[in-house]
Scaffold this motif. Structure first.
Motif, mmCIF file in Angstrom:
data_model
loop_
_atom_site.group_PDB
_atom_site.id
_atom_site.type_symbol
_atom_site.label_atom_id
_atom_site.label_comp_id
_atom_site.label_asym_id
_atom_site.label_seq_id
_atom_site.Cartn_x
_atom_site.Cartn_y
_atom_site.Cartn_z
ATOM 1 N N LEU A 156 -3.784 -29.613 -33.058
ATOM 2 C CA LEU A 156 -5.868 -29.776 -33.352
ATOM 3 C C LEU A 156 -5.732 -28.189 -33.973
ATOM 4 N N ARG A 157 -5.752 -27.582 -32.608
ATOM 5 C CA ARG A 157 -6.133 -26.702 -31.972
ATOM 6 C C ARG A 157 -6.401 -24.883 -33.159
ATOM 7 N N ARG A 158 -5.102 -25.606 -33.250
ATOM 8 C CA ARG A 158 -3.516 -24.275 -32.976
ATOM 9 C C ARG A 158 -2.499 -24.325 -34.697
ATOM 10 N N PRO A 159 -3.219 -25.280 -35.635
ATOM 11 C CA PRO A 159 -2.254 -25.641 -36.681
ATOM 12 C C PRO A 159 -1.371 -24.995 -36.893
ATOM 13 N N SER A 160 0.384 -25.183 -37.616
ATOM 14 C CA SER A 160 1.093 -24.829 -37.254
ATOM 15 C C SER A 160 2.087 -25.465 -38.359
ATOM 16 N N VAL A 161 2.992 -24.838 -39.791
ATOM 17 C CA VAL A 161 3.997 -25.391 -40.340
ATOM 18 C C VAL A 161 5.260 -25.710 -38.964
ATOM 19 N N GLN A 162 5.457 -24.629 -38.265
ATOM 20 C CA GLN A 162 6.067 -25.151 -37.072
ATOM 21 C C GLN A 162 6.387 -26.057 -36.720
ATOM 22 N N PHE A 163 5.222 -26.345 -36.335
ATOM 23 C CA PHE A 163 5.079 -27.900 -35.414
ATOM 24 C C PHE A 163 5.453 -29.399 -36.362
ATOM 25 N N PHE A 164 6.480 -29.122 -37.860
ATOM 26 C CA PHE A 164 6.768 -29.918 -38.647
ATOM 27 C C PHE A 164 8.245 -29.273 -38.821
ATOM 28 N N ARG A 165 8.738 -28.046 -38.656
ATOM 29 C CA ARG A 165 9.257 -27.733 -38.966
ATOM 30 C C ARG A 165 10.909 -26.960 -37.750
ATOM 31 N N GLY A 166 9.998 -27.037 -37.056
ATOM 32 C CA GLY A 166 10.953 -26.971 -35.479
ATOM 33 C C GLY A 166 10.418 -25.342 -34.943
ATOM 34 N N PHE A 167 10.669 -24.993 -34.036
ATOM 35 C CA PHE A 167 10.051 -24.020 -33.393
ATOM 36 C C PHE A 167 11.475 -22.568 -32.867
ATOM 37 N N VAL A 168 11.522 -22.011 -33.833
ATOM 38 C CA VAL A 168 12.787 -21.437 -33.703
ATOM 39 C C VAL A 168 13.277 -20.756 -32.533
ATOM 40 N N ALA A 169 13.568 -21.125 -31.531
ATOM 41 C CA ALA A 169 13.755 -20.640 -30.510
ATOM 42 C C ALA A 169 14.599 -18.986 -30.268
ATOM 43 N N SER A 170 13.842 -18.030 -30.288
ATOM 44 C CA SER A 170 15.387 -16.590 -30.032
ATOM 45 C C SER A 170 15.993 -16.690 -29.018
ATOM 46 N N VAL A 171 16.580 -15.968 -29.152
ATOM 47 C CA VAL A 171 18.197 -16.323 -28.444
ATOM 48 C C VAL A 171 18.292 -14.771 -28.244
ATOM 49 N N ASP A 172 17.570 -14.833 -27.083
ATOM 50 C CA ASP A 172 17.138 -13.063 -26.344
ATOM 51 C C ASP A 172 18.158 -12.978 -25.141
ATOM 52 N N ARG A 173 19.092 -12.608 -24.921
ATOM 53 C CA ARG A 173 19.394 -12.881 -24.081
ATOM 54 C C ARG A 173 19.290 -11.784 -22.923
ATOM 55 N N ASP A 174 18.653 -10.556 -23.614
ATOM 56 C CA ASP A 174 18.493 -9.170 -22.963
ATOM 57 C C ASP A 174 16.306 -9.885 -21.803
ATOM 58 N N ARG A 175 16.033 -10.508 -23.384
ATOM 59 C CA ARG A 175 15.109 -10.932 -21.808
ATOM 60 C C ARG A 175 14.598 -11.881 -20.966
ATOM 61 N N ALA A 176 15.711 -13.554 -21.273
ATOM 62 C CA ALA A 176 16.095 -13.991 -20.191
ATOM 63 C C ALA A 176 16.835 -13.433 -19.095
ATOM 64 N N ARG A 177 16.885 -11.737 -18.967
ATOM 65 C CA ARG A 177 18.177 -11.572 -17.909
ATOM 66 C C ARG A 177 16.691 -10.604 -17.076
ATOM 67 N N ARG A 178 16.036 -10.025 -17.673
ATOM 68 C CA ARG A 178 14.401 -9.073 -17.450
ATOM 69 C C ARG A 178 13.523 -10.310 -16.265
ATOM 70 N N VAL A 179 13.269 -11.481 -17.469
ATOM 71 C CA VAL A 179 12.533 -12.446 -16.909
ATOM 72 C C VAL A 179 12.927 -13.102 -15.203
ATOM 73 N N VAL A 180 14.693 -13.361 -15.054
ATOM 74 C CA VAL A 180 14.959 -13.355 -13.937
ATOM 75 C C VAL A 180 15.273 -12.830 -13.091
ATOM 76 N N GLU A 181 15.293 -10.887 -13.538
ATOM 77 C CA GLU A 181 15.123 -10.228 -12.390
ATOM 78 C C GLU A 181 14.018 -10.018 -11.505
ATOM 79 N N GLU A 182 13.461 -10.384 -12.848
ATOM 80 C CA GLU A 182 11.338 -9.873 -12.023
ATOM 81 C C GLU A 182 11.451 -11.276 -11.010
ATOM 82 N N ARG A 183 11.710 -12.352 -11.228
ATOM 83 C CA ARG A 183 11.545 -13.996 -10.140
ATOM 84 C C ARG A 183 12.602 -13.768 -9.361
ATOM 85 N N GLY A 184 14.319 -12.437 -9.373
ATOM 86 C CA GLY A 184 14.260 -12.370 -8.221
ATOM 87 C C GLY A 184 15.410 -14.509 -7.895
ATOM 88 N N THR A 185 15.524 -14.970 -8.755
ATOM 89 C CA THR A 185 16.079 -16.106 -8.173
ATOM 90 C C THR A 185 17.351 -16.466 -8.540
#
Lengths: 460, 460
Positions: free
Chosen positions: A261-290
């Protein structure tokens, strides 16, 4: 109650268009359904079986999502039919009618065939006069279908498709244990209850757990198991049609409606495209230190609902044992592919502990004192004490598990539930290796576990 | 009730011998006491002060431990004497009488002089007719002393010495905040209550917290603060003479009595010789895999009771903040030397945490939702999420403290109580360096903190 913006109305209308099956698809489905009923009826009379073939499901009232329709045909048999014959009848009839057949199981076996480019599910059930007389749970389905067909006109069918697509792209569509979400039947009931999709959208943000919703003809009768959402089944008001909806999914749906209702977008019906970005995931986990530990089970031979259930209980056990031992669990998750492999992943904040742990002994002067002192005074695994704090003895001892990975492996390899013992298991602890696994859908699951952001928060 | 072995009786008799002051020491103390009273009385009459000099304490009834006697002389002044004059009178009189004097403080200033090779404490107090009329807390002391002198004969005096020596070697002797143990007065009351040392020894193992003990002439009157041991003061039964005894010390004493009865040894009276074995300590800590942090405060200018109190509250705060942040504290301890330096040591199981922490946000759909999402969605320190679990939003954030050492330093350097701010502080984290510190008594404290074994468990 929030109101709906002009922009949201436009997005919904755009989605409605996208989600309307073309006249050609409608025609193809209608004629396939007609011919499939005919063929199955013929097959049954050839077999000398007295039965009614009743088409049910979304194909009968135009509530399927374009490009993903199944035909559902019920074979309604006299209540005297022995239970063990149901499956045979469906399988033989489907084979005769369509020349091919797979066997599936829910409460009893049923058949699945390919016909004119579509899947046809052939489900045997008992012909009973009212929902109160049902013998098998599937016997209720024809009543559901008849009820919905009476209520859902072409206009509302479009709204059902909007709600289903919205729930599907959010991952809350489906009553199976994998999803713990909203069944197709519940979607249709919600659209009836609110006279359309927009009513659901506007009201859901205000739902409060436990939320009771109902149709005028079937008010709540009480006696339901506690659940975040209670929607009495109009064909059997003692049954909660929303019993499968879990707390997280209930609230995720509410939050997604607000966000739309705040930010309408047709993606809510078509599916959210999750980008398969392995490098970003690696960076995020490195920052988290987990640290991540992943178990992949392959060759799981159980039906999906059983496999999901086992993976979920294994996950609860792993989390509990890790925490009780003193390791820090940030979160964990499980995943199952219908290609027969499952995964359990844990993200840890504390994965190593020093050998020493403080263990509480008996009260000073209690009967347990002498054996406690004798046991620990000269034991090789005593790393300090015994000493007194308050009214108790304490001692520092060498702990059994100092590595979360060892404990994790112990549970998934040695102590896993007997039902998962047939499966092969591989444990991965190197994030690089984990993100290089071949199974693209497993990696996609892991990436969304790592990023953990609700997809509906940033539609592009 | 346990019985006493022949062996224990023999050990006690051996200790009794050791703890009996020699006739020469007795004679020297008696004559010094006589002459000190005389000199102090003369000084007061020279000063024109109307006062009674009353000797009190262990020297008056032979309950001191050989080699460690102080003379305690009370100057009893009329109740009209202004409070601010008490200190001056004592200091002037002590200086005139003994030719030297140090000023000390408890509730008001008093004097300490050297006389015939002994310390003489000269304490000004008010002469009142009964304990209910006392003005300053020290006014009660002469009543205590008179009461005890009436009850303690030469035989019981030997038993008082046994109990004091037993408590001293255990580290539970003394009512000051450093010890939280048994005062000399309480030791004498216990010996009276049980008609001797052996009675205490046999009964203490059966004490149950809260334990009430009393003399027939002063039964409990109620209204005491909760405490593990309640012993109504016979000169003022509304006062608990055991109020200073802490829980740990109460139970340590009980346990040591049991242990003595099982394995009697004269070490229980002579002190347990803690070997200063730095190499053993290093090996033990290496086996434990824990981390130590030590803060040493020097130039602490407060009286010992104040310094101990501040160190103890600093310790509680450090433990609490480390735990709340997620670090693992095995134990901590504080120590204070009357040479003006104090120490706070912490042993940690978890001293490093990864940057990410899971933070709980507002309920889904609550008024806090929008600000929460706005704050965290694009914040640089957001390391995952926001996501929904159950009915709440969560987010992974960068935490402020990932090193226990940094947090510890922050508290002891920046955020320590204002009262400790005048002191210099050094923080040590390297165990080798800690064990190489020059202060022998500090290292001894650290070694016993590391080994943590009750010394009475293994008398050689």
């Amino acid at each position: 109650m929030p109101s709906i913006s002009e922009e949201a109305v436009q997005v919904i209308e755009e989605a409605r268009e996208l989600l309307t099956p073309s006249p050609a698809e409608r025609e193809r489905v209608a004629s396939a359904l007609r011919r499939a009923v005919e063929r199955l009826s013929d097959a049954l009379s050839d077999m000398g079986v007295e039965a009614i073939v009743e088409p049910v499901g979304s194909a009968t009232r135009g509530t399927w999502l374009p490009g993903s329709v199944d035909l559902d045909l019920f074979i309604l048999l006299p209540p005297e039919t022995p239970g063990e014959r149901l499956g045979c009848i469906a399988i033989e009839a489907a084979s005769r009618a369509f020349g091919n057949c797979e066997v599936r199981y829910s409460s009893h076996p049923y058949a699945r065939s390919r016909f004119e480019g579509l899947w046809v599910e052939v489900v045997p059930a008992y012909l009973v006069g009212s929902p109160s007389e049902i013998i098998s749970p599937v016997d209720r389905t024809p009543f559901h279908s008849r009820f919905l067909s009476e209520k859902i006109d072409e206009e509302l069918a479009g709204d059902v498709r909007l709600l289903k697509a919205f729930m599907k792209s959010l991952g809350v569509y489906g009553a199976e244990i994998a999803v713990e979400g909203f069944s197709g039947y519940l979607c249709e009931l919600l659209v009836i209850r609110y006279s359309g999709f927009v009513g659901v959208l506007l009201d859901a943000p205000g739902w409060r757990e436990p939320q009771t919703l109902y149709l005028p003809e079937a008010p709540p009768v009480g006696g339901y198991q506690p659940a975040p959402l209670i929607f009495p089944d109009p064909v059997d008001p003692r049954r909660n049609a929303a019993a499968a909806v879990g707390r997280t999914q209930f609230h995720r749906f509410r939050a997604a409606c607000s966000q739309f209702l705040r930010r309408p977008s047709v993606q809510f019906f078509r599916g959210f495209v999750a980008s398969v970005d392995r490098d970003r995931a690696r960076r995020v986990v490195e920052e988290r230190g987990t640290r991540f530990i992943l178990a992949v089970f392959s060759g799981v031979s159980f039906p999906p609902d059983v496999a999901w259930g086992q993976l979920k209980s294994l996950r609860a056990r792993v989390e509990r044992e890790l925490r009780e031992t003193g390791f820090g669990v940030l979160d964990s998750s499980v995943w199952y592919s219908d290609r027969g492999y499952g995964a359990l992943v844990v993200e840890l904040t504390i994965s190593e502990l020093p050998p020493a742990e403080k263990r509480r002994g008996p009260p000073v002067g209690s009967p347990g004192e002498a054996p406690f002192l004798e046991k620990h005074l000269s034991a090789r695994d005593t790393l300090g004490g015994p000493f007194i704090q308050g009214d108790r003895w304490f001692v520092l001892k060498r702990r059994r598990w100092t590595s979360a990975i060892d404990l994790f492996k112990h549970i998934v390899e040695v102590a896993r539930p007997s039902s998962l013992r047939g499966a092969r298991v591989s444990v991965y602890t190197d994030l690089g290796e984990i993100l290089s696994l071949r199974e693209e859908d497993l990696v996609r699951f892991l990436l969304s576990f790592i990023l953990r952001r609700e997809p509906f928060l940033e539609p592009s």
